[in-house]
Design a protein around this motif. Sequence first.
Motif, mmCIF file in Angstrom:
data_model
loop_
_atom_site.group_PDB
_atom_site.id
_atom_site.type_symbol
_atom_site.label_atom_id
_atom_site.label_comp_id
_atom_site.label_asym_id
_atom_site.label_seq_id
_atom_site.Cartn_x
_atom_site.Cartn_y
_atom_site.Cartn_z
ATOM 1 N N GLN A 235 -86.213 -142.892 -16.190
ATOM 2 C CA GLN A 235 -85.252 -142.311 -15.221
ATOM 3 C C GLN A 235 -86.572 -141.749 -14.127
ATOM 4 O OE1 GLN A 235 -82.653 -139.098 -15.887
ATOM 5 N NE2 GLN A 235 -81.820 -139.350 -14.041
ATOM 6 N N THR A 236 -87.687 -141.486 -14.449
ATOM 7 C CA THR A 236 -88.729 -140.977 -13.404
ATOM 8 C C THR A 236 -88.966 -142.296 -12.546
ATOM 9 O OG1 THR A 236 -89.512 -139.313 -14.953
ATOM 10 C CG2 THR A 236 -90.787 -140.154 -12.981
ATOM 11 N N THR A 237 -89.230 -143.437 -13.108
ATOM 12 C CA THR A 237 -89.584 -144.678 -12.568
ATOM 13 C C THR A 237 -88.432 -144.991 -11.434
ATOM 14 O OG1 THR A 237 -90.757 -145.194 -14.387
ATOM 15 C CG2 THR A 237 -90.292 -146.947 -12.779
ATOM 16 N N PHE A 238 -86.977 -145.006 -11.845
ATOM 17 C CA PHE A 238 -86.141 -145.344 -11.048
ATOM 18 C C PHE A 238 -85.956 -144.400 -9.937
ATOM 19 C CE2 PHE A 238 -83.741 -148.034 -14.310
ATOM 20 C CZ PHE A 238 -83.453 -148.678 -13.743
ATOM 21 N N GLY A 239 -86.095 -142.911 -10.140
ATOM 22 C CA GLY A 239 -86.082 -142.091 -9.148
ATOM 23 C C GLY A 239 -87.218 -142.292 -8.188
ATOM 24 N N GLY A 240 -88.310 -142.615 -8.725
ATOM 25 C CA GLY A 240 -89.564 -142.502 -7.828
ATOM 26 C C GLY A 240 -89.642 -143.807 -6.767
ATOM 27 N N LEU A 241 -89.263 -145.027 -7.234
ATOM 28 C CA LEU A 241 -89.471 -146.056 -6.723
ATOM 29 C C LEU A 241 -88.370 -146.432 -5.516
ATOM 30 C CD1 LEU A 241 -90.966 -148.838 -9.236
ATOM 31 C CD2 LEU A 241 -92.108 -147.267 -7.592
ATOM 32 N N HIS A 242 -87.234 -145.913 -5.636
ATOM 33 C CA HIS A 242 -86.238 -146.414 -4.489
ATOM 34 C C HIS A 242 -85.723 -145.412 -3.889
ATOM 35 C CE1 HIS A 242 -86.496 -150.672 -6.337
ATOM 36 N NE2 HIS A 242 -86.668 -150.140 -7.305
ATOM 37 N N THR A 243 -86.219 -144.291 -3.383
ATOM 38 C CA THR A 243 -85.773 -143.436 -2.736
ATOM 39 C C THR A 243 -86.348 -143.119 -1.415
ATOM 40 O OG1 THR A 243 -86.605 -141.615 -4.131
ATOM 41 C CG2 THR A 243 -84.163 -142.305 -4.500
ATOM 42 N N THR A 244 -87.637 -142.285 -1.650
ATOM 43 C CA THR A 244 -88.429 -142.139 -0.401
ATOM 44 C C THR A 244 -88.587 -143.338 0.507
ATOM 45 O OG1 THR A 244 -89.805 -140.844 -1.902
ATOM 46 C CG2 THR A 244 -90.713 -141.359 0.318
ATOM 47 N N TYR A 282 -78.621 -137.257 6.229
ATOM 48 C CA TYR A 282 -78.210 -138.413 6.892
ATOM 49 C C TYR A 282 -78.159 -139.659 6.068
ATOM 50 C CZ TYR A 282 -77.584 -141.561 10.781
ATOM 51 O OH TYR A 282 -77.341 -142.594 11.645
ATOM 52 N N VAL A 283 -79.302 -139.981 5.719
ATOM 53 C CA VAL A 283 -79.519 -141.307 4.908
ATOM 54 C C VAL A 283 -78.754 -141.153 3.598
ATOM 55 C CG1 VAL A 283 -81.128 -142.919 3.806
ATOM 56 C CG2 VAL A 283 -81.727 -141.789 5.965
ATOM 57 N N THR A 284 -79.194 -140.101 2.584
ATOM 58 C CA THR A 284 -78.721 -139.895 1.393
ATOM 59 C C THR A 284 -78.941 -141.012 0.449
ATOM 60 O OG1 THR A 284 -76.715 -138.670 2.335
ATOM 61 C CG2 THR A 284 -76.882 -139.247 -0.248
ATOM 62 N N PRO A 285 -80.121 -141.162 0.104
ATOM 63 C CA PRO A 285 -80.588 -142.570 -0.687
ATOM 64 C C PRO A 285 -79.876 -142.717 -2.093
ATOM 65 C CG PRO A 285 -82.209 -140.852 -0.743
ATOM 66 C CD PRO A 285 -81.025 -140.290 0.081
ATOM 67 N N VAL A 286 -79.355 -141.734 -2.436
ATOM 68 C CA VAL A 286 -78.433 -141.657 -3.816
ATOM 69 C C VAL A 286 -77.176 -141.368 -3.518
ATOM 70 C CG1 VAL A 286 -78.322 -141.424 -6.106
ATOM 71 C CG2 VAL A 286 -80.350 -141.724 -5.176
ATOM 72 N N PRO A 287 -76.222 -142.216 -2.735
ATOM 73 C CA PRO A 287 -74.865 -141.599 -2.343
ATOM 74 C C PRO A 287 -73.876 -141.613 -3.359
ATOM 75 C CG PRO A 287 -75.214 -143.838 -1.612
ATOM 76 C CD PRO A 287 -76.379 -143.706 -2.461
#
Length: 407
Positions: A235-244, A282-287
Amino acid sequence: MPEMLETRPTRPSGWEQLQYDHRDSRIVVSPHDLWRRLRAQCPVIHSERYGGFWFTSRYDDVKAVLTDCETYTATLGVNIPRQNMTLLPGEVDPPLHREYRRILNPRLAPQVVKQHEGWMRELAREWIEQIANPDQFDLCTDYCEPYAKRVSLRVIGYEPEDLDKLDHWTGVLAAGVRDDEEGIRLSMEFFGHLAATLQRRASEPPRDDIISAIVDGEVDGRPLSLDEQQSLLLQTTFGGLHTTGAVMAGSLVWLAGHPEDRARLHREPMLMPTAVEEFIRYVTPVPHMNRAAAKDTVLDGCPIPKDDLVMVGLGSANHDETIFDKPDEVVLDRFPNRHMGFGAGPHRCVGSHLGKLGVRVGLEEFLAAFSDFEVTDYYALRYNGGEGRGLLTVPMRATPVNGSSGQ
Protein backbone atom coordinates in the motif's frame (compact mmCIF):
# COMPACT_ATOMS: atom_id res chain seq x y z
CA MET A 1 -33.13 -2.68 9.36
CA PRO A 2 -33.17 1.11 9.83
CA GLU A 3 -36.36 3.05 9.23
CA MET A 4 -36.84 3.34 5.46
CA LEU A 5 -39.99 5.50 5.33
CA GLU A 6 -38.05 8.60 4.29
CA THR A 7 -36.05 6.95 1.53
CA ARG A 8 -36.38 8.15 -2.05
CA PRO A 9 -36.03 6.33 -5.36
CA THR A 10 -32.41 5.52 -6.19
CA ARG A 11 -32.97 6.16 -9.91
CA PRO A 12 -34.63 9.51 -10.58
CA SER A 13 -36.09 10.00 -14.02
CA GLY A 14 -33.40 10.29 -16.67
CA TRP A 15 -30.79 8.26 -14.81
CA GLU A 16 -32.19 4.79 -15.54
CA GLN A 17 -29.42 3.72 -17.92
CA LEU A 18 -26.28 5.04 -16.22
CA GLN A 19 -23.92 2.39 -14.88
CA TYR A 20 -21.17 4.34 -13.14
CA ASP A 21 -17.70 3.04 -14.00
CA HIS A 22 -14.61 4.80 -12.64
CA ARG A 23 -12.55 3.28 -15.47
CA ASP A 24 -14.79 4.51 -18.28
CA SER A 25 -13.07 7.04 -20.54
CA ARG A 26 -15.77 9.61 -19.80
CA ILE A 27 -14.87 9.55 -16.09
CA VAL A 28 -11.14 9.37 -16.72
CA VAL A 29 -10.95 12.26 -19.19
CA SER A 30 -13.83 14.57 -18.31
CA PRO A 31 -15.72 13.65 -15.13
CA HIS A 32 -16.78 17.00 -13.74
CA ASP A 33 -19.97 17.59 -15.70
CA LEU A 34 -21.31 14.16 -14.77
CA TRP A 35 -20.26 14.54 -11.15
CA ARG A 36 -21.97 17.96 -10.99
CA ARG A 37 -25.25 16.54 -12.31
CA LEU A 38 -25.07 13.51 -10.03
CA ARG A 39 -24.61 15.76 -7.00
CA ALA A 40 -27.65 17.78 -8.01
CA GLN A 41 -30.00 15.02 -9.19
CA CYS A 42 -28.83 11.56 -8.13
CA PRO A 43 -26.21 11.82 -5.37
CA VAL A 44 -26.31 8.11 -4.49
CA ILE A 45 -26.61 5.79 -7.46
CA HIS A 46 -26.20 2.04 -7.89
CA SER A 47 -24.00 0.56 -10.60
CA GLU A 48 -23.96 -3.04 -11.79
CA ARG A 49 -20.30 -2.81 -12.83
CA TYR A 50 -17.76 -5.13 -11.14
CA GLY A 51 -20.43 -7.09 -9.32
CA GLY A 52 -22.33 -4.03 -8.13
CA PHE A 53 -21.65 -1.02 -5.92
CA TRP A 54 -23.10 2.32 -4.87
CA PHE A 55 -21.47 5.60 -5.88
CA THR A 56 -21.89 8.71 -3.73
CA SER A 57 -20.88 12.13 -5.00
CA ARG A 58 -21.75 14.83 -2.44
CA TYR A 59 -19.15 16.15 0.01
CA ASP A 60 -21.21 15.55 3.15
CA ASP A 61 -22.05 11.97 2.15
CA VAL A 62 -18.46 11.16 1.23
CA LYS A 63 -17.24 12.52 4.54
CA ALA A 64 -19.92 10.60 6.44
CA VAL A 65 -18.88 7.30 4.84
CA LEU A 66 -15.17 7.86 5.48
CA THR A 67 -15.51 8.99 9.08
CA ASP A 68 -18.13 6.51 10.35
CA CYS A 69 -16.13 3.28 10.67
CA GLU A 70 -18.89 1.54 12.60
CA THR A 71 -21.34 1.89 9.71
CA TYR A 72 -18.90 1.65 6.80
CA THR A 73 -16.02 -0.80 6.93
CA ALA A 74 -12.77 -0.90 4.95
CA THR A 75 -12.31 -4.65 5.51
CA LEU A 76 -14.05 -5.66 2.27
CA GLY A 77 -11.56 -3.70 0.18
CA VAL A 78 -10.77 -0.09 -0.68
CA ASN A 79 -10.56 -0.72 -4.45
CA ILE A 80 -13.07 -2.09 -6.97
CA PRO A 81 -12.15 -4.71 -8.10
CA ARG A 82 -10.16 -5.48 -4.99
CA GLN A 83 -6.38 -5.83 -5.14
CA ASN A 84 -5.04 -9.39 -4.98
CA MET A 85 -3.60 -8.82 -1.51
CA THR A 86 -5.06 -7.14 1.56
CA LEU A 87 -3.81 -3.55 1.85
CA LEU A 88 -2.54 -2.57 5.29
CA PRO A 89 -3.33 -0.35 7.06
CA GLY A 90 -6.03 0.74 4.63
CA GLU A 91 -8.20 -2.39 4.75
CA VAL A 92 -8.55 -2.78 8.50
CA ASP A 93 -10.73 -0.71 10.80
CA PRO A 94 -9.91 0.97 14.11
CA PRO A 95 -8.61 0.11 16.62
CA LEU A 96 -6.37 -2.40 14.78
CA HIS A 97 -5.88 0.15 12.00
CA ARG A 98 -4.11 2.46 14.46
CA GLU A 99 -1.66 -0.28 15.45
CA TYR A 100 -0.49 -0.81 11.88
CA ARG A 101 -0.41 2.92 11.20
CA ARG A 102 1.88 3.53 14.18
CA ILE A 103 4.58 1.63 12.31
CA LEU A 104 4.57 4.19 9.49
CA ASN A 105 3.80 7.40 11.41
CA PRO A 106 7.30 8.15 12.77
CA ARG A 107 8.89 8.13 9.29
CA LEU A 108 6.16 10.39 7.86
CA ALA A 109 5.70 12.89 10.68
CA PRO A 110 5.98 16.59 9.69
CA GLN A 111 9.25 17.23 11.55
CA VAL A 112 10.85 14.17 9.94
CA VAL A 113 9.55 14.88 6.44
CA LYS A 114 10.93 18.44 6.62
CA GLN A 115 14.45 17.01 6.84
CA HIS A 116 14.12 15.68 3.29
CA GLU A 117 13.66 19.09 1.70
CA GLY A 118 17.31 19.70 0.83
CA TRP A 119 17.89 16.60 -1.26
CA MET A 120 14.42 16.91 -2.77
CA ARG A 121 15.36 20.34 -4.14
CA GLU A 122 18.58 18.96 -5.56
CA LEU A 123 16.63 16.14 -7.20
CA ALA A 124 14.10 18.54 -8.74
CA ARG A 125 16.90 20.71 -10.14
CA GLU A 126 18.66 17.67 -11.59
CA TRP A 127 15.55 16.69 -13.54
CA ILE A 128 14.94 20.24 -14.72
CA GLU A 129 18.54 20.38 -15.98
CA GLN A 130 17.95 17.16 -17.89
CA ILE A 131 15.20 18.74 -19.99
CA ALA A 132 17.28 18.79 -23.16
CA ASN A 133 14.96 20.92 -25.26
CA PRO A 134 12.70 23.34 -23.34
CA ASP A 135 10.95 24.14 -26.62
CA GLN A 136 9.56 20.61 -26.79
CA PHE A 137 9.31 18.29 -23.79
CA ASP A 138 6.75 16.25 -21.91
CA LEU A 139 5.94 17.70 -18.51
CA CYS A 140 4.95 14.33 -17.05
CA THR A 141 7.61 11.98 -18.37
CA ASP A 142 10.48 14.48 -18.37
CA TYR A 143 9.89 16.10 -15.00
CA CYS A 144 6.89 15.49 -12.74
CA GLU A 145 6.84 11.70 -12.70
CA PRO A 146 10.59 10.93 -12.53
CA TYR A 147 11.09 13.52 -9.78
CA ALA A 148 8.06 12.51 -7.71
CA LYS A 149 8.63 8.78 -8.02
CA ARG A 150 12.27 9.07 -6.98
CA VAL A 151 11.24 11.06 -3.92
CA SER A 152 8.92 8.21 -2.89
CA LEU A 153 11.48 5.56 -3.80
CA ARG A 154 14.10 7.11 -1.52
CA VAL A 155 11.79 7.70 1.45
CA ILE A 156 10.35 4.19 1.21
CA GLY A 157 13.84 2.71 0.88
CA TYR A 158 13.84 0.93 -2.47
CA GLU A 159 16.96 0.70 -4.60
CA PRO A 160 17.04 3.11 -7.59
CA GLU A 161 17.10 0.22 -10.05
CA ASP A 162 13.74 -0.98 -8.68
CA LEU A 163 11.83 1.95 -10.14
CA ASP A 164 11.03 0.65 -13.65
CA LYS A 165 9.66 -2.65 -12.34
CA LEU A 166 7.68 -1.03 -9.54
CA ASP A 167 6.31 1.60 -11.91
CA HIS A 168 5.13 -1.09 -14.32
CA TRP A 169 3.53 -3.31 -11.69
CA THR A 170 1.76 -0.53 -9.82
CA GLY A 171 0.64 1.19 -13.02
CA VAL A 172 -0.99 -1.94 -14.45
CA LEU A 173 -2.53 -3.05 -11.17
CA ALA A 174 -3.84 0.43 -10.36
CA ALA A 175 -5.68 0.80 -13.66
CA GLY A 176 -6.07 -2.79 -14.88
CA VAL A 177 -8.64 -5.48 -14.28
CA ARG A 178 -6.50 -7.11 -11.53
CA ASP A 179 -8.45 -10.36 -11.31
CA ASP A 180 -7.81 -11.56 -14.87
CA GLU A 181 -4.95 -13.91 -15.77
CA GLU A 182 -2.51 -11.10 -16.55
CA GLY A 183 -3.40 -9.22 -13.38
CA ILE A 184 -2.82 -12.29 -11.24
CA ARG A 185 0.52 -13.00 -12.96
CA LEU A 186 1.76 -9.45 -12.41
CA SER A 187 0.54 -9.53 -8.82
CA MET A 188 2.61 -12.63 -8.14
CA GLU A 189 5.69 -10.99 -9.66
CA PHE A 190 5.13 -7.85 -7.60
CA PHE A 191 4.48 -9.71 -4.34
CA GLY A 192 7.55 -11.85 -4.90
CA HIS A 193 9.68 -8.75 -5.31
CA LEU A 194 8.24 -7.24 -2.13
CA ALA A 195 9.00 -10.42 -0.18
CA ALA A 196 12.56 -10.61 -1.50
CA THR A 197 13.16 -6.94 -0.67
CA LEU A 198 11.86 -7.35 2.88
CA GLN A 199 13.82 -10.55 3.52
CA ARG A 200 17.04 -9.00 2.23
CA ARG A 201 16.59 -5.89 4.33
CA ALA A 202 15.88 -7.98 7.43
CA SER A 203 19.43 -9.36 7.19
CA GLU A 204 21.01 -5.89 6.80
CA PRO A 205 21.58 -3.07 9.32
CA PRO A 206 18.48 -0.88 9.76
CA ARG A 207 18.17 2.27 7.67
CA ASP A 208 16.24 5.46 8.24
CA ASP A 209 13.44 4.54 5.84
CA ILE A 210 9.99 2.98 5.70
CA ILE A 211 11.14 -0.50 4.70
CA SER A 212 13.23 -0.74 7.88
CA ALA A 213 10.28 0.53 9.92
CA ILE A 214 8.14 -2.25 8.43
CA VAL A 215 10.78 -4.95 8.92
CA ASP A 216 11.17 -3.99 12.59
CA GLY A 217 7.46 -3.26 13.11
CA GLU A 218 5.28 -4.83 15.79
CA VAL A 219 1.53 -5.09 16.35
CA ASP A 220 0.16 -5.99 19.77
CA GLY A 221 3.68 -6.68 20.97
CA ARG A 222 4.55 -9.24 18.28
CA PRO A 223 6.67 -8.93 15.13
CA LEU A 224 4.84 -8.59 11.83
CA SER A 225 4.51 -11.68 9.68
CA LEU A 226 5.99 -11.55 6.18
CA ASP A 227 2.46 -11.31 4.76
CA GLU A 228 1.75 -8.26 6.93
CA GLN A 229 5.05 -6.68 5.93
CA GLN A 230 4.30 -7.26 2.25
CA SER A 231 0.85 -5.73 2.65
CA LEU A 232 2.14 -2.59 4.37
CA LEU A 233 4.85 -2.15 1.74
CA LEU A 234 2.36 -2.77 -1.07
CA GLN A 235 0.00 0.00 0.00
CA THR A 236 2.86 2.39 0.73
CA THR A 237 4.25 1.76 -2.75
CA PHE A 238 0.91 2.34 -4.47
CA GLY A 239 0.31 5.52 -2.49
CA GLY A 240 3.79 6.88 -3.07
CA LEU A 241 4.37 6.32 -6.76
CA HIS A 242 1.17 7.61 -8.36
CA THR A 243 -0.03 10.70 -6.53
CA THR A 244 2.54 13.49 -6.11
CA GLY A 245 3.43 13.61 -9.80
CA ALA A 246 -0.26 13.78 -10.72
CA VAL A 247 -0.79 16.83 -8.50
CA MET A 248 2.33 18.53 -9.88
CA ALA A 249 1.30 17.98 -13.50
CA GLY A 250 -2.25 19.20 -12.92
CA SER A 251 -0.93 22.25 -11.07
CA LEU A 252 1.50 23.23 -13.82
CA VAL A 253 -1.11 22.75 -16.52
CA TRP A 254 -3.36 25.16 -14.61
CA LEU A 255 -0.51 27.65 -14.19
CA ALA A 256 0.42 27.34 -17.87
CA GLY A 257 -3.08 28.46 -18.79
CA HIS A 258 -3.35 31.08 -16.04
CA PRO A 259 -0.26 33.30 -16.15
CA GLU A 260 -1.88 35.71 -13.68
CA ASP A 261 -1.72 32.99 -11.02
CA ARG A 262 1.87 32.22 -11.98
CA ALA A 263 2.74 35.90 -11.60
CA ARG A 264 0.99 36.05 -8.24
CA LEU A 265 3.01 33.13 -6.89
CA HIS A 266 6.18 34.95 -7.95
CA ARG A 267 5.02 38.11 -6.18
CA GLU A 268 3.67 36.32 -3.11
CA PRO A 269 5.72 33.16 -2.55
CA MET A 270 4.25 32.87 0.94
CA LEU A 271 1.05 31.71 -0.78
CA MET A 272 2.63 28.46 -1.93
CA PRO A 273 1.48 26.31 1.06
CA THR A 274 -2.17 27.30 0.59
CA ALA A 275 -1.77 26.98 -3.18
CA VAL A 276 -0.51 23.41 -2.75
CA GLU A 277 -3.57 22.53 -0.66
CA GLU A 278 -5.75 24.05 -3.37
CA PHE A 279 -3.98 22.17 -6.17
CA ILE A 280 -4.51 18.92 -4.25
CA ARG A 281 -8.24 19.73 -3.98
CA TYR A 282 -8.50 20.73 -7.61
CA VAL A 283 -6.63 17.69 -8.98
CA THR A 284 -7.63 15.04 -6.39
CA PRO A 285 -5.16 12.34 -7.50
CA VAL A 286 -7.25 9.58 -5.87
CA PRO A 287 -10.85 10.54 -6.78
CA HIS A 288 -12.41 7.16 -5.89
CA MET A 289 -12.20 5.02 -2.76
CA ASN A 290 -14.31 2.13 -1.54
CA ARG A 291 -16.02 1.06 1.68
CA ALA A 292 -18.75 -1.47 2.47
CA ALA A 293 -21.83 -1.19 4.64
CA ALA A 294 -21.12 -2.92 7.96
CA LYS A 295 -24.86 -2.99 8.66
CA ASP A 296 -28.10 -2.03 6.94
CA THR A 297 -28.11 1.74 6.67
CA VAL A 298 -29.45 4.72 4.74
CA LEU A 299 -27.25 7.16 2.81
CA ASP A 300 -28.81 10.40 1.63
CA GLY A 301 -32.22 8.75 1.52
CA CYS A 302 -31.08 5.54 -0.21
CA PRO A 303 -31.23 2.20 1.64
CA ILE A 304 -27.82 0.47 1.61
CA PRO A 305 -27.99 -3.23 2.64
CA LYS A 306 -25.27 -4.75 4.80
CA ASP A 307 -22.14 -5.81 2.82
CA ASP A 308 -23.01 -3.68 -0.22
CA LEU A 309 -19.98 -1.83 -1.56
CA VAL A 310 -20.01 1.97 -1.43
CA MET A 311 -17.61 3.92 -3.64
CA VAL A 312 -16.99 7.45 -2.41
CA GLY A 313 -16.34 10.14 -5.01
CA LEU A 314 -13.54 12.17 -3.47
CA GLY A 315 -13.00 13.99 -6.74
CA SER A 316 -16.65 14.95 -6.91
CA ALA A 317 -16.74 15.94 -3.24
CA ASN A 318 -13.77 18.26 -3.75
CA HIS A 319 -15.74 20.13 -6.43
CA ASP A 320 -19.02 20.31 -4.49
CA GLU A 321 -20.41 23.80 -5.03
CA THR A 322 -22.25 23.74 -1.70
CA ILE A 323 -18.89 23.52 0.10
CA PHE A 324 -16.41 25.33 -2.17
CA ASP A 325 -16.91 28.72 -3.83
CA LYS A 326 -15.80 28.55 -7.48
CA PRO A 327 -15.08 24.82 -7.11
CA ASP A 328 -13.86 24.34 -10.68
CA GLU A 329 -11.26 27.10 -10.38
CA VAL A 330 -7.97 27.21 -8.52
CA VAL A 331 -8.13 29.88 -5.80
CA LEU A 332 -4.54 30.22 -4.62
CA ASP A 333 -5.43 31.73 -1.23
CA ARG A 334 -8.48 29.55 -0.52
CA PHE A 335 -8.77 29.34 3.26
CA PRO A 336 -10.10 27.45 5.02
CA ASN A 337 -9.81 24.60 2.57
CA ARG A 338 -11.65 21.52 3.82
CA HIS A 339 -10.68 19.39 0.85
CA MET A 340 -10.55 15.60 0.99
CA GLY A 341 -7.64 15.14 -1.37
CA PHE A 342 -6.06 12.91 1.26
CA GLY A 343 -9.33 11.28 2.27
CA ALA A 344 -10.91 11.82 5.68
CA GLY A 345 -11.34 10.10 9.01
CA PRO A 346 -8.96 7.57 10.57
CA HIS A 347 -7.76 6.33 7.17
CA ARG A 348 -6.66 9.77 5.98
CA CYS A 349 -3.45 9.42 3.94
CA VAL A 350 -0.49 8.71 6.21
CA GLY A 351 1.89 10.25 3.67
CA SER A 352 0.11 13.59 3.34
CA HIS A 353 3.00 15.67 4.73
CA LEU A 354 5.49 14.05 2.38
CA GLY A 355 3.14 14.53 -0.55
CA LYS A 356 2.62 18.21 0.17
CA LEU A 357 6.33 18.86 0.55
CA GLY A 358 7.08 16.99 -2.66
CA VAL A 359 4.53 19.05 -4.58
CA ARG A 360 5.69 22.35 -3.08
CA VAL A 361 9.37 21.74 -3.80
CA GLY A 362 8.65 20.47 -7.31
CA LEU A 363 6.51 23.50 -8.18
CA GLU A 364 8.87 26.04 -6.61
CA GLU A 365 11.87 24.71 -8.51
CA PHE A 366 10.00 24.61 -11.82
CA LEU A 367 8.74 28.18 -11.37
CA ALA A 368 12.25 29.31 -10.45
CA ALA A 369 13.74 27.70 -13.56
CA PHE A 370 11.24 28.90 -16.18
CA SER A 371 9.96 32.42 -16.68
CA ASP A 372 7.17 31.26 -18.95
CA PHE A 373 5.65 27.96 -20.08
CA GLU A 374 2.68 26.73 -22.08
CA VAL A 375 0.95 23.51 -23.11
CA THR A 376 1.61 23.15 -26.84
CA ASP A 377 -1.14 20.65 -27.69
CA TYR A 378 -4.16 20.17 -25.47
CA TYR A 379 -5.43 17.46 -27.82
CA ALA A 380 -2.48 15.33 -26.71
CA LEU A 381 -3.30 15.37 -23.00
CA ARG A 382 -3.83 11.84 -21.69
CA TYR A 383 -4.96 10.60 -18.28
CA ASN A 384 -4.72 7.36 -16.37
CA GLY A 385 -7.89 6.10 -14.71
CA GLY A 386 -9.25 3.88 -11.97
CA GLU A 387 -9.18 4.76 -8.29
CA GLY A 388 -6.45 7.22 -9.24
CA ARG A 389 -6.60 9.88 -11.93
CA GLY A 390 -3.68 11.87 -13.26
CA LEU A 391 -2.11 13.24 -16.39
CA LEU A 392 0.18 10.90 -18.31
CA THR A 393 1.20 13.16 -21.22
CA VAL A 394 1.52 16.96 -21.37
CA PRO A 395 3.49 18.42 -24.30
CA MET A 396 5.01 21.71 -23.15
CA ARG A 397 7.23 24.59 -24.17
CA ALA A 398 9.10 26.63 -21.56
CA THR A 399 11.41 29.65 -21.45
CA PRO A 400 14.36 29.16 -19.08
CA VAL A 401 15.04 32.06 -16.73
CA ASN A 402 18.63 32.31 -17.98
CA GLY A 403 17.50 32.23 -21.61
CA SER A 404 19.50 29.13 -22.40
CA SER A 405 18.53 25.50 -22.96
CA GLY A 406 18.13 23.02 -20.14
CA GLN A 407 21.46 21.40 -20.96
